[in-house]
Design a protein around this motif. Structure first.
Motif, PDB file in Angstrom:
ATOM      1  N   ARG A 235      -5.747  -4.947  18.750  1.00  0.00           N
ATOM      2  CA  ARG A 235      -5.535  -3.658  18.057  1.00  0.00           C
ATOM      3  C   ARG A 235      -4.490  -2.827  18.811  1.00  0.00           C
ATOM      4  O   ARG A 235      -3.613  -2.213  18.218  1.00  0.00           O
ATOM      5  N   PHE A 236      -4.581  -2.842  20.132  1.00  0.00           N
ATOM      6  CA  PHE A 236      -3.635  -2.079  20.956  1.00  0.00           C
ATOM      7  C   PHE A 236      -2.208  -2.628  20.809  1.00  0.00           C
ATOM      8  O   PHE A 236      -1.257  -1.866  20.646  1.00  0.00           O
ATOM      9  N   VAL A 237      -2.073  -3.945  20.840  1.00  0.00           N
ATOM     10  CA  VAL A 237      -0.735  -4.539  20.696  1.00  0.00           C
ATOM     11  C   VAL A 237      -0.155  -4.145  19.333  1.00  0.00           C
ATOM     12  O   VAL A 237       1.023  -3.761  19.226  1.00  0.00           O
ATOM     13  N   ASP A 238      -0.980  -4.205  18.297  1.00  0.00           N
ATOM     14  CA  ASP A 238      -0.495  -3.882  16.946  1.00  0.00           C
ATOM     15  C   ASP A 238      -0.009  -2.428  16.850  1.00  0.00           C
ATOM     16  O   ASP A 238       0.904  -2.121  16.088  1.00  0.00           O
ATOM     17  N   GLU A 261       0.522 -14.424   8.527  1.00  0.00           N
ATOM     18  CA  GLU A 261      -0.750 -15.036   8.144  1.00  0.00           C
ATOM     19  C   GLU A 261      -1.945 -14.288   8.746  1.00  0.00           C
ATOM     20  O   GLU A 261      -2.925 -13.991   8.072  1.00  0.00           O
ATOM     21  N   ARG A 262      -1.818 -13.934  10.016  1.00  0.00           N
ATOM     22  CA  ARG A 262      -2.930 -13.243  10.691  1.00  0.00           C
ATOM     23  C   ARG A 262      -2.934 -11.748  10.384  1.00  0.00           C
ATOM     24  O   ARG A 262      -3.924 -11.061  10.570  1.00  0.00           O
ATOM     25  N   GLY A 263      -1.755 -11.228  10.008  1.00  0.00           N
ATOM     26  CA  GLY A 263      -1.646  -9.782   9.807  1.00  0.00           C
ATOM     27  C   GLY A 263      -1.690  -9.028  11.130  1.00  0.00           C
ATOM     28  O   GLY A 263      -2.114  -7.872  11.211  1.00  0.00           O
ATOM     29  N   HIS A 264      -1.231  -9.710  12.190  1.00  0.00           N
ATOM     30  CA  HIS A 264      -1.214  -9.098  13.534  1.00  0.00           C
ATOM     31  C   HIS A 264       0.025  -9.582  14.273  1.00  0.00           C
ATOM     32  O   HIS A 264       0.637 -10.583  13.890  1.00  0.00           O
ATOM     33  N   TYR A 265       0.350  -8.868  15.381  1.00  0.00           N
ATOM     34  CA  TYR A 265       1.411  -9.369  16.245  1.00  0.00           C
ATOM     35  C   TYR A 265       0.849 -10.456  17.170  1.00  0.00           C
ATOM     36  O   TYR A 265      -0.210 -10.263  17.781  1.00  0.00           O
ATOM     37  N   ASP A 266       1.569 -11.570  17.268  1.00  0.00           N
ATOM     38  CA  ASP A 266       1.250 -12.565  18.304  1.00  0.00           C
ATOM     39  C   ASP A 266       1.831 -12.032  19.613  1.00  0.00           C
ATOM     40  O   ASP A 266       2.824 -11.301  19.612  1.00  0.00           O
ATOM     41  N   PHE A 267       1.243 -12.404  20.715  1.00  0.00           N
ATOM     42  CA  PHE A 267       1.832 -12.030  22.006  1.00  0.00           C
ATOM     43  C   PHE A 267       1.587 -13.142  23.021  1.00  0.00           C
ATOM     44  O   PHE A 267       0.775 -14.044  22.795  1.00  0.00           O
TER      45      PHE A 267
END
Ligand code: 3HC
Length: 347
Positions: A235-238, A261-267
């Motif tokens: 959540r913080f990365v997003d 696909e995930r609806g999030h940032y990969d890191f």
């Protein structure tokens, strides 16, 4: 759900009532029956949190005398004072579980309780004050807003006020970094360097990955924690990625990219060896922080003694002449109110 082993019929009834209350999202209050494991886990987490607040004053206080303007200095002083206040609310909330502040401080000073890994890193430049506000306080808010719904009432209520103040801390850091980022080339470089150094340690603040987190499953079952360490980290990365773009600064991770696909940032992968080393006391500033904390505690002994003597004197006066003591207290409060009005009129 709850790992207790009630021995008698009465214990079983109490444990069942506790479980039902937690499952119904009711608050557990200090006088309510609770499993000893629940009490111990709360004390552990709240103490770690309180210790983080007061140790966290050190890296930032380092810059109070060198703040570049009166405005920045006033903001920073207010922020550092807020952290002391947060420590106070949290130690008080932990006291409602039957643990004294002296006992908790003793455990901190002797290394038997932890404080957040993040405060074992140095603040090398003025931009670090901005990076701490944006990233460290930003991570703290992400972790702490769900704690406002913690099942233990005093902790949840303390967190409401703490989160409001943390929001101000986060915004002042963001605004400070924005000013540097849009400033001269040297200022921009200083802001970028600070973000490069604080990014990864900020991600570590959320704790070990879920499959290595000793307490998460039980704490979530008890509704102390509402989300796992990895969920909050994501959540913080997003939140942070678009903010870094608005700031005109980059995050030091070439693997950050939006995953449709995930609806999030990969890191990228976090260096967990570094995290565990810092927890073991081998971070860049562990020794300095704890030495300074012990010194501050010793140097503050006279304040604690004076406060205790004053409280004792007041209690004695109250026992000997309750009506007069109440009248004196009311007169003191009146005098304070007058002084405040006078002060406001002057402003
Ligand atoms: N730094 C130091 N210790 C950490 C840590 C970190 N970043 N993350 C985890 N740990 C410790 C845990 O305390 C636990 O050790 P213990 O058994 O001796 O208590 C161990 O590592 C295993 O971790 P778990 O994931 O099992 O522990 P938790 O379930 O307690 O989760 C947590 C860790 C997410 C930090 C949780 O305790 C929590 O949410 N705490 C409340 C918030 C808090 O403490 N914040 C401190 C941040 S700084 C701050 O608030 C100041 C502000 O001004 C910025």
């Amino acid at each position: 759900m709850v790992a207790v082993t009630p021995e008698t019929g009465q214990d079983r009834a109490l444990a069942a009532a506790f479980e039902a209350a937690v499952a119904a999202d009711e608050r557990v209050e200090p006088r309510d029956w609770m499993p000893e494991e629940y009490r111990a886990s709360l004390v552990r987490q709240m103490a770690q949190h309180a210790h983080s607040e007061i140790i966290g004053m050190q890296p930032e206080a380092n810059w109070i005398t060198r703040a570049p303007s009166l405005r920045r200095k006033a903001i920073l002083m207010a922020k550092v004072q807020d952290e002391a206040g947060h420590g106070l609310y949290l130690y008080s909330a932990a006291e409602t579980l039957g643990t004294s502040r002296d006992e908790l401080l003793d455990k901190l000073h002797s290394g038997r309780q932890k404080y957040s890994s993040i405060f074992n890193y140095p603040t090398l430049t003025w931009a670090d004050v901005g990076a701490i506000g944006w990233l460290v306080d930003g991570a703290a808010i992400t972790n702490q807003v769900p704690l406002c719904r913690c099942s233990y009432g005093p902790y949840a209520r303390a967190m409401v006020r703490i989160c409001k103040e943390e929001s101000f801390h986060q915004r002042q850091g963001y605004e400070l970094l924005l000013a540097l980022s849009k400033g001269t080339e040297a200022q921009h470089a200083m802001a970028q360097d600070a973000v490069d150094r604080w990014w990864w340690p900020s991600l570590m603040m959320f704790g070990p990955p879920d499959d290595e987190s000793a307490h998460s499953a039980q704490s979530m079952a008890w509704r102390i924690k509402r989300h796992s360490n990895d969920e909050l980290r994501q959540r913080f990365v997003d939140i942070a990625v678009p903010q870094s773009e608005a700031l005109g600064l980059t995050l030091p991770d070439p693997d950050i990219r939006w995953n449709e696909e995930r609806g999030h940032y990969d890191f990228g992968a976090i260096d967990w060896t570094e995290f565990w080393e810092v927890l073991k006391g081998n971070g860049p500033c562990n020794e300095q922080r704890i030495t300074q904390r012990r010194r501050a505690h010793e140097e503050g002994a006279w304040v604690r003694e004076a406060a205790a003597a004053h409280a004792e004197k007041q209690a004695r006066a109250h026992a000997e002449a309750p009506a007069q003591a109440d009248a004196d207290a009311a007169a003191d409060a009146d005098a304070d109110a007058h002084a405040q009005q006078h002060e406001e009129a002057r402003v």
